[in-house]
Structure formats: C-alpha cells, structure tokens
Design an enzyme around this catalytic site. Structure first.
Site, PDB file in Angstrom:
ATOM      1  N   GLY A   1      44.830  65.749  68.177  1.00 55.22           N
ATOM      2  CA  GLY A   1      46.207  65.478  68.621  1.00 55.22           C
ATOM      3  C   GLY A   1      46.321  64.617  69.870  1.00 55.22           C
ATOM      4  O   GLY A   1      47.022  63.614  69.890  1.00 55.22           O
TER       5      GLY A   1
ATOM      6  N   HIS B   1      41.120  68.529  65.384  1.00 53.59           N
ATOM      7  CA  HIS B   1      41.957  68.732  66.577  1.00 53.59           C
ATOM      8  C   HIS B   1      41.989  67.467  67.451  1.00 53.59           C
ATOM      9  O   HIS B   1      41.552  67.488  68.611  1.00 53.59           O
ATOM     10  CB  HIS B   1      41.474  69.945  67.385  1.00 53.59           C
ATOM     11  CG  HIS B   1      42.550  70.531  68.258  1.00 53.59           C
ATOM     12  ND1 HIS B   1      42.646  71.869  68.537  1.00 53.59           N
ATOM     13  CD2 HIS B   1      43.579  69.954  68.926  1.00 53.59           C
ATOM     14  CE1 HIS B   1      43.675  72.088  69.336  1.00 53.59           C
ATOM     15  NE2 HIS B   1      44.256  70.926  69.582  1.00 53.59           N
TER      16      HIS B   1
ATOM     17  N   GLU C   1      39.227  77.905  64.659  1.00 54.89           N
ATOM     18  CA  GLU C   1      38.567  76.670  65.061  1.00 54.89           C
ATOM     19  C   GLU C   1      37.243  76.931  65.753  1.00 54.89           C
ATOM     20  O   GLU C   1      37.195  77.865  66.569  1.00 54.89           O
ATOM     21  CB  GLU C   1      39.488  75.940  66.061  1.00 54.89           C
ATOM     22  CG  GLU C   1      40.116  74.712  65.486  1.00 54.89           C
ATOM     23  CD  GLU C   1      41.191  74.155  66.405  1.00 54.89           C
ATOM     24  OE1 GLU C   1      42.363  74.352  66.101  1.00 54.89           O
ATOM     25  OE2 GLU C   1      40.825  73.552  67.417  1.00 54.89           O
TER      26      GLU C   1
ATOM     27  N   ILE D   1      50.163  70.317  63.558  1.00 57.91           N
ATOM     28  CA  ILE D   1      49.507  69.713  64.738  1.00 57.91           C
ATOM     29  C   ILE D   1      49.651  70.658  65.927  1.00 57.91           C
ATOM     30  O   ILE D   1      49.410  70.263  67.067  1.00 57.91           O
ATOM     31  CB  ILE D   1      50.117  68.326  65.095  1.00 57.91           C
ATOM     32  CG1 ILE D   1      51.644  68.366  65.127  1.00 57.91           C
ATOM     33  CG2 ILE D   1      49.656  67.271  64.118  1.00 57.91           C
ATOM     34  CD1 ILE D   1      52.279  68.863  66.348  1.00 57.91           C
ATOM     35  N   ALA D   2      50.051  71.917  65.660  1.00 50.99           N
ATOM     36  CA  ALA D   2      50.360  72.856  66.752  1.00 50.99           C
ATOM     37  C   ALA D   2      49.135  73.707  67.091  1.00 50.99           C
ATOM     38  O   ALA D   2      48.245  73.274  67.824  1.00 50.99           O
ATOM     39  CB  ALA D   2      51.557  73.700  66.358  1.00 50.99           C
ATOM     40  N   ARG D   3      49.096  74.915  66.551  1.00 46.97           N
ATOM     41  CA  ARG D   3      47.939  75.783  66.705  1.00 46.97           C
ATOM     42  C   ARG D   3      47.660  76.417  65.348  1.00 46.97           C
ATOM     43  O   ARG D   3      48.590  76.742  64.593  1.00 46.97           O
ATOM     44  CB  ARG D   3      48.202  76.890  67.731  1.00 46.97           C
ATOM     45  CG  ARG D   3      48.063  76.440  69.177  1.00 46.97           C
ATOM     46  CD  ARG D   3      46.615  76.092  69.535  1.00 46.97           C
ATOM     47  NE  ARG D   3      46.473  75.673  70.917  1.00 46.97           N
ATOM     48  CZ  ARG D   3      46.541  74.409  71.346  1.00 46.97           C
ATOM     49  NH1 ARG D   3      46.774  73.431  70.480  1.00 46.97           N
ATOM     50  NH2 ARG D   3      46.352  74.119  72.616  1.00 46.97           N
TER      51      ARG D   3
ATOM     52  N   GLY E   1      60.788  71.052  70.324  1.00 45.88           N
ATOM     53  CA  GLY E   1      60.468  70.819  71.742  1.00 45.88           C
ATOM     54  C   GLY E   1      60.125  69.349  71.935  1.00 45.88           C
ATOM     55  O   GLY E   1      60.484  68.507  71.118  1.00 45.88           O
ATOM     56  N   ARG E   2      59.414  69.060  73.024  1.00 45.69           N
ATOM     57  CA  ARG E   2      59.064  67.657  73.327  1.00 45.69           C
ATOM     58  C   ARG E   2      58.342  66.995  72.159  1.00 45.69           C
ATOM     59  O   ARG E   2      58.687  65.885  71.750  1.00 45.69           O
ATOM     60  CB  ARG E   2      58.084  67.611  74.508  1.00 45.69           C
ATOM     61  CG  ARG E   2      58.686  67.784  75.858  1.00 45.69           C
ATOM     62  CD  ARG E   2      57.604  67.427  76.901  1.00 45.69           C
ATOM     63  NE  ARG E   2      57.967  67.942  78.191  1.00 45.69           N
ATOM     64  CZ  ARG E   2      57.723  69.181  78.596  1.00 45.69           C
ATOM     65  NH1 ARG E   2      57.119  70.043  77.786  1.00 45.69           N
ATOM     66  NH2 ARG E   2      58.093  69.582  79.790  1.00 45.69           N
ATOM     67  N   ILE E   3      57.304  67.668  71.645  1.00 44.73           N
ATOM     68  CA  ILE E   3      56.492  67.040  70.587  1.00 44.73           C
ATOM     69  C   ILE E   3      57.279  66.974  69.283  1.00 44.73           C
ATOM     70  O   ILE E   3      57.271  65.949  68.590  1.00 44.73           O
ATOM     71  CB  ILE E   3      55.147  67.792  70.432  1.00 44.73           C
ATOM     72  CG1 ILE E   3      54.320  67.622  71.714  1.00 44.73           C
ATOM     73  CG2 ILE E   3      54.369  67.283  69.206  1.00 44.73           C
ATOM     74  CD1 ILE E   3      53.030  68.432  71.766  1.00 44.73           C
TER      75      ILE E   3
HETATM   76  C1  DGY Z   1      46.919  70.747  73.774  1.00 46.40           C
HETATM   77  O1  DGY Z   1      47.056  70.097  74.805  1.00 46.40           O
HETATM   78  O2  DGY Z   1      47.249  71.920  73.701  1.00 46.40           O
HETATM   79  C2  DGY Z   1      46.370  70.054  72.598  1.00 46.40           C
HETATM   80  O3  DGY Z   1      46.184  70.892  71.527  1.00 46.40           O
HETATM   81  C3  DGY Z   1      45.090  69.314  72.920  1.00 46.40           C
HETATM   82  O4  DGY Z   1      45.000  68.304  71.969  1.00 46.40           O
END
Ligand code: DGY
Length: 317
Positions: free
Chosen positions: A286, A284, A266, A235-237, A156-158
């Site tokens: 990101g 967290h 978390e 870096i997702a969930r 996706g975008r990220i």
């Molecule tokens: C989001 O926007 O979902 C990110 O995890 C926040 O850093």
C-alpha cells in the site's frame, strides 16, 4: 542526548534527522521484533520507532515493568499491532503517520481494481510462462472498470482518495458506508448497511482501520450480498475480513474475484488463494513508494524529536 531505537532499516534521511539530536540504534533485522526485544527496548530506550509486526501487547508492557520509553512513534498509519490503552496505562504515548501515505495507498487500491478486473495477473503469468501464442478476440476477457459502481467501506482519508480516483478518473458512481455522515467534495451516496452497499456495487473496497472494532467486519453475509460479477478489494488490514468466508465465496462463485494487499495472518497467504487465477495478491505494498516511505519515516522521526524536546507530538493516535 536521548536514546532512540529504530526497529527496521530506514531511508538515510530518517536516521540522519534523529542522529543529529540523539543517540540512535537501528535494528538491522527486517522482520518483527521478538517478545524479548520489545521488553528490552521499552526498558532501555527513551523513544522507539516501531512498525507493523512489532506487537506491543498489554502483556509486553506488563512484563517490561520498569519502562524507560515515553513514546512509540509508529511507522505507519495503522497501529492495531500496539495496545494503545495498555501503552497509556504504562505512561507511553503512541503516534502514527497519517496523511503522508494516503495517495500511495489509494493508487494501490486502483491497481488492485484494474489488475483483477482486467485479469492482468493471469495475462502476466501467461506471457512469462511462454504460453502466449498470439492475440485473439476472446482471449482473457475481463470486466470494464470505467463507468461502473464503486463501493467504499470506510470513507476516511484513504477511502475518499480511492473514491475521488474512481469518480474523476474512471467515471464511477460512488457509494459508501461510514460510521458517521461525511461532508464530501465529490458526488457519493452514503448507504446504511454493508450488505445493501455490497449488493449494488461492482467493486467493493475496504478502507477502515484495523483493530477490535472492525475484526471480521466483512464476512459471509457481505459476500453473499455481492453480485456474482462483483470484485472485492482489501487495502486495509487482513483481519477486517473473514478470510475463510472470502475463500468460500470465491470457490462458490458468489463473487467474481478479489484484489488483496493484506491478509489475516500476514505474511502467510492461504494456499487456496494462491491457487486461484481470479485473485490478485500483493505483499502489503500500500504505502511502498520511495517518496511515501521517506515521508512516513520523517513524520515518525519528527514525532520523536518533538516529544524528546518536551513538546506535544505532531500526530498522536
Ligand atoms: C500503514 O501505514 O498502516 C500501512 O498499512 C503500511 O503500508
């Protein structure tokens, strides 16, 4: 004037934008809302600006019964803490903040790749502890990043922003998995299965959204497929990854290291991870740049302003 609740302290510009048009209450607690707070907020405010940790589950909507709020304008692109189906069933729209945090999050993925491969955390701990006694040719040897293979789970975008950085910045060969084919403006190979991707890359980075569809998408099978020199980055969930399987793979040496920004429960981070030198652990971060957090807040505020003016929100989920 409508009543708006902002559930965390926010940059002044965000509160200012909302206050110019509406009566705004800002919750000064930096932690998640309690069940009672969420129910009361749905009953008392016309729009709410919640964020990660504010768990608007189906049960909360049902318990609120008399709901005044028409919008949950989430601060964050990820909204797996909100039951969107239940919200809609109770007449509540949900928006998020896509786009504005893409670069910051991709930058952090590269931070984790580099820090883990180059043993930056270990080096920093050594210096801070006063235990560095001088340079020598075999000290803290890490892995090269430039010219290696980068695997992206979720283009996706990220995912694309991470891949671009890998390709253009570090000359990495990019491969990826994605539910559908992607038209990309940089070279990258789509691979059918996660295990096939895991087997051929040096760095495997997860960039899929959280939620039921991706729960434990990455588990023992994926770690077993990775190279023993492979590094895993999330870096997702947190719950996209079976954390127990990740810990087992690290302990067994099935993979060489991990860079994590998110965790299954978390802010709890398992002690087993905290004790491992080959793991980079961030809280967290990101989207945590001043510019990005302001942009996220302003987009969430704009969603509220549009909605309360009777217009379509800008970024519905
Ligand atoms: C989001 O926007 O979902 C990110 O995890 C926040 O850093």
């Amino acid at each position: 004037m409508k009543k708006v609740l902002v559930t965390r302290p926010m940059p002044d510009a965000v509160i200012g934008a909302l206050s110019a048009a509406h009566k705004v209450a800002v919750r000064d607690d930096t932690g998640p809302m309690s069940r009672v707070e969420m129910i009361a907020a749905l009953q008392r405010f016309d729009a709410i600006l919640p964020t990660i940790g504010d768990a608007f589950s189906a049960e909360i909507f049902a318990a609120a019964s008399e709901i005044r709020a028409g919008l949950l304008a989430n601060f964050g692109v990820g909204y797996n803490h909100i039951d969107v189906t239940a919200a809609r069933a109770h007449g509540v729209e949900v928006t998020n903040t896509p786009g504005v945090l893409t670069d910051a999050t991709a930058d952090l993925a590269l931070t984790l790749i580099l820090a883990t491969a180059r043993r930056a955390g270990e080096g920093e701990r050594l210096v801070r502890a006063g235990r560095w006694h001088g340079w020598h040719p075999t000290q803290l040897l890490g892995q090269q990043v430039t010219g290696t293979r980068l695997g992206i789970v979720g283009m996706g975008r990220i995912g694309q922003a991470i891949a671009r950085r890998g390709h253009y910045g570090f000359g990495m060969e990019v491969a990826y998995t994605n539910r559908s084919p992607k038209a990309l403006d940089f070279p990258a190979r789509q691979i059918e299965t996660l295990t096939a991707l895991a087997a051929e890359v040096d760095f495997l980075v997860v960039a899929v959204p959280g939620g039921a569809a991706t729960h434990h998408l990455i588990g023992a099978e994926v770690f077993a497929a990775m190279k023993p020199t492979g590094i895993f980055v999330n870096i997702a969930r947190g719950d996209v990854v079976d954390e127990a399987a990740l810990i087992a793979a690290l302990k067994a040496g099935e993979i060489a290291g991990a860079g994590l920004d998110v965790y299954e429960n978390e802010p709890e981070v398992p002690e087993a991870l905290r004790l491992m030198e080959n793991v980079t652990l961030l809280p967290h971060l990101g989207s945590a740049t001043l510019e990005t957090r302001a942009a996220m807040g302003l987009l969430a505020a704009d969603n509220i302003l549009s909605f309360l003016a009777g217009e379509a929100p800008i970024s519905p989920v």
